[in-house]
Scaffold this motif. Structure first.
Motif, PDB file in Angstrom:
ATOM      1  N   PHE A  42       0.817  -1.212   0.000  1.00 41.64           N
ATOM      2  CA  PHE A  42       0.000   0.000   0.000  1.00 41.64           C
ATOM      3  C   PHE A  42       0.858   1.273   0.000  1.00 41.64           C
ATOM      4  CE2 PHE A  42      -2.481  -3.307   2.170  1.00 41.64           C
ATOM      5  CZ  PHE A  42      -3.651  -3.307   1.416  1.00 41.64           C
ATOM      6  N   ASN A  43       2.112   1.160  -0.406  1.00 39.88           N
ATOM      7  CA  ASN A  43       3.083   2.260  -0.338  1.00 39.88           C
ATOM      8  C   ASN A  43       3.210   2.814   1.082  1.00 39.88           C
ATOM      9  OD1 ASN A  43       5.019   4.035  -1.611  1.00 39.88           O
ATOM     10  ND2 ASN A  43       3.530   5.691  -1.413  1.00 39.88           N
ATOM     11  N   LEU A  44       3.070   1.966   2.079  1.00 41.34           N
ATOM     12  CA  LEU A  44       3.128   2.421   3.469  1.00 41.34           C
ATOM     13  C   LEU A  44       4.555   2.644   3.962  1.00 41.34           C
ATOM     14  CD1 LEU A  44       0.278   0.224   4.977  1.00 41.34           C
ATOM     15  CD2 LEU A  44       0.249   2.704   4.621  1.00 41.34           C
ATOM     16  N   GLN A  45       5.526   2.079   3.239  1.00 38.52           N
ATOM     17  CA  GLN A  45       6.938   2.277   3.579  1.00 38.52           C
ATOM     18  C   GLN A  45       7.176   2.064   5.085  1.00 38.52           C
ATOM     19  OE1 GLN A  45       8.471   5.897   1.355  1.00 38.52           O
ATOM     20  NE2 GLN A  45       6.280   6.046   0.850  1.00 38.52           N
ATOM     21  N   PRO A  46       6.808   0.877   5.598  1.00 42.47           N
ATOM     22  CA  PRO A  46       6.865   0.640   7.042  1.00 42.47           C
ATOM     23  C   PRO A  46       8.258   0.236   7.510  1.00 42.47           C
ATOM     24  CG  PRO A  46       5.997  -1.298   5.962  1.00 42.47           C
ATOM     25  CD  PRO A  46       6.272  -0.289   4.877  1.00 42.47           C
ATOM     26  N   TRP A  47       9.202   1.142   7.338  1.00 42.11           N
ATOM     27  CA  TRP A  47      10.564   0.788   7.676  1.00 42.11           C
ATOM     28  C   TRP A  47      11.259   1.933   8.395  1.00 42.11           C
ATOM     29  CZ3 TRP A  47      10.067  -0.614   2.041  1.00 42.11           C
ATOM     30  CH2 TRP A  47       9.975   0.518   1.214  1.00 42.11           C
ATOM     31  N   LYS A  48      12.334   1.586   9.066  1.00 45.13           N
ATOM     32  CA  LYS A  48      13.180   2.546   9.776  1.00 45.13           C
ATOM     33  C   LYS A  48      14.616   2.094   9.577  1.00 45.13           C
ATOM     34  CE  LYS A  48      14.152   4.290  14.485  1.00 45.13           C
ATOM     35  NZ  LYS A  48      13.908   5.729  14.243  1.00 45.13           N
ATOM     36  N   GLY A  86       2.853  -0.941  10.953  1.00 44.94           N
ATOM     37  CA  GLY A  86       2.884   0.060   9.893  1.00 44.94           C
ATOM     38  C   GLY A  86       1.648   0.132   9.029  1.00 44.94           C
ATOM     39  N   TYR A  87       0.740  -0.812   9.174  1.00 45.93           N
ATOM     40  CA  TYR A  87      -0.492  -0.848   8.385  1.00 45.93           C
ATOM     41  C   TYR A  87      -1.665  -0.209   9.114  1.00 45.93           C
ATOM     42  CZ  TYR A  87      -1.412  -4.525  11.687  1.00 45.93           C
ATOM     43  OH  TYR A  87      -1.579  -5.203  12.866  1.00 45.93           O
ATOM     44  N   LYS A 124       1.802  -9.973  11.344  1.00 46.71           N
ATOM     45  CA  LYS A 124       2.420  -8.673  11.586  1.00 46.71           C
ATOM     46  C   LYS A 124       3.916  -8.734  11.302  1.00 46.71           C
ATOM     47  CE  LYS A 124      -0.938  -7.464  15.176  1.00 46.71           C
ATOM     48  NZ  LYS A 124      -1.146  -7.201  16.623  1.00 46.71           N
ATOM     49  N   ILE A 125       4.543  -9.815  11.760  1.00 49.47           N
ATOM     50  CA  ILE A 125       5.976  -9.996  11.512  1.00 49.47           C
ATOM     51  C   ILE A 125       6.233 -10.153  10.019  1.00 49.47           C
ATOM     52  CG2 ILE A 125       7.931 -11.559  11.870  1.00 49.47           C
ATOM     53  CD1 ILE A 125       6.753 -12.118  14.676  1.00 49.47           C
ATOM     54  N   LYS A 126       5.389 -10.912   9.349  1.00 49.61           N
ATOM     55  CA  LYS A 126       5.519 -11.100   7.903  1.00 49.61           C
ATOM     56  C   LYS A 126       5.452  -9.761   7.184  1.00 49.61           C
ATOM     57  CE  LYS A 126       5.467 -13.679   4.097  1.00 49.61           C
ATOM     58  NZ  LYS A 126       6.613 -14.539   3.709  1.00 49.61           N
ATOM     59  N   PHE A 127       4.509  -8.914   7.593  1.00 41.98           N
ATOM     60  CA  PHE A 127       4.372  -7.579   7.008  1.00 41.98           C
ATOM     61  C   PHE A 127       5.664  -6.784   7.182  1.00 41.98           C
ATOM     62  CE2 PHE A 127       3.388  -3.080   7.873  1.00 41.98           C
ATOM     63  CZ  PHE A 127       2.809  -2.709   6.673  1.00 41.98           C
TER      64      PHE A 127
END
Length: 204
Positions: A42-48, A86-87, A124-127
């Motif tokens: 979803f282009n959420l870019q859930p990273w750091k 992040g979702y 959640k971990i998979k995401f």
């Protein structure tokens, strides 16, 4: 280097880094700014990303990577973390999604994301890890484009790194990536066999 095929062929996991050759901040920023073109759900870019650069921080990370010398030798080691939450509908990234999909489309996507990822801890971990992995590989190819060598590191104390570098409970450590320049006083091992189409693809 601009030829994509050459980037793929020349990228190697470098075990030895030149301790005297620094990675300047501008090049590091260019690598990251190119790498974030990687896709994400979803282009959420859930990273750091935490860029471990100081000698003090390297010494803290070193034992958590089982004392691998490259942690101390590479000018920069990146801690890549994925956001397990992040979702969630309150994340700022949804506003970017909404600019294209509109309010109704965004609400539907938020609900679908909840169905996909919010049911179990494993999902959640998979995401977090699948999206973090996409960014990690993108960083290594972006680094190669800018003439910078890299090495992905998974032999680490994931929980220890999360605690030591004060990542919150939803920031799941995915990998480390050492960045720098190959120490040419060493030799790279020959590239090992890669399994090809006929060996890994099942057609149905």
């Amino acid at each position: 280097m601009t030829n994509l095929k050459e980037i793929y062929e020349n990228r190697r996991a470098v075990n030895f880094f030149d301790k005297d050759k620094k990675l300047d901040n501008n090049t590091l920023e260019n690598i990251i700014n190119l790498a974030v073109l990687a896709p994400s759900a979803f282009n959420l870019q859930p990273w750091k990303i935490i860029a471990v650069k100081s000698e003090e921080a390297k010494k803290r990370l070193h034992p958590l990577a089982f004392n691998q010398p490259k942690i101390l030798e590479a000018p920069v080691t990146l801690i890549i973390a994925g956001d397990k939450a992040g979702y969630l509908p309150d994340k700022e990234a949804w506003s970017t999604f909404a600019a294209q999909a509109g309010k109704e489309g965004t609400e539907g996507a938020k609900q679908f994301a909840q169905i996909l990822y919010d049911t179990t801890e494993e999902r959640k971990i998979k995401f977090a890890e699948s999206n973090g992995g996409l960014l990690g590989m993108s960083i290594m190819y972006a680094a190669q484009y800018y003439g910078v060598d890299s090495h992905p590191i998974n032999g680490i104390d994931f929980d220890g790194i999360q605690k030591e570098f004060k990542l919150d409970e939803n920031q799941n450590v995915v990998m480390l990536i050492a960045l720098g320049y190959f120490d040419k006083s060493h030799e790279l091992y020959p590239r090992l066999k890669r399994y090809n189409y006929s060996e890994i693809v099942s057609e149905i």
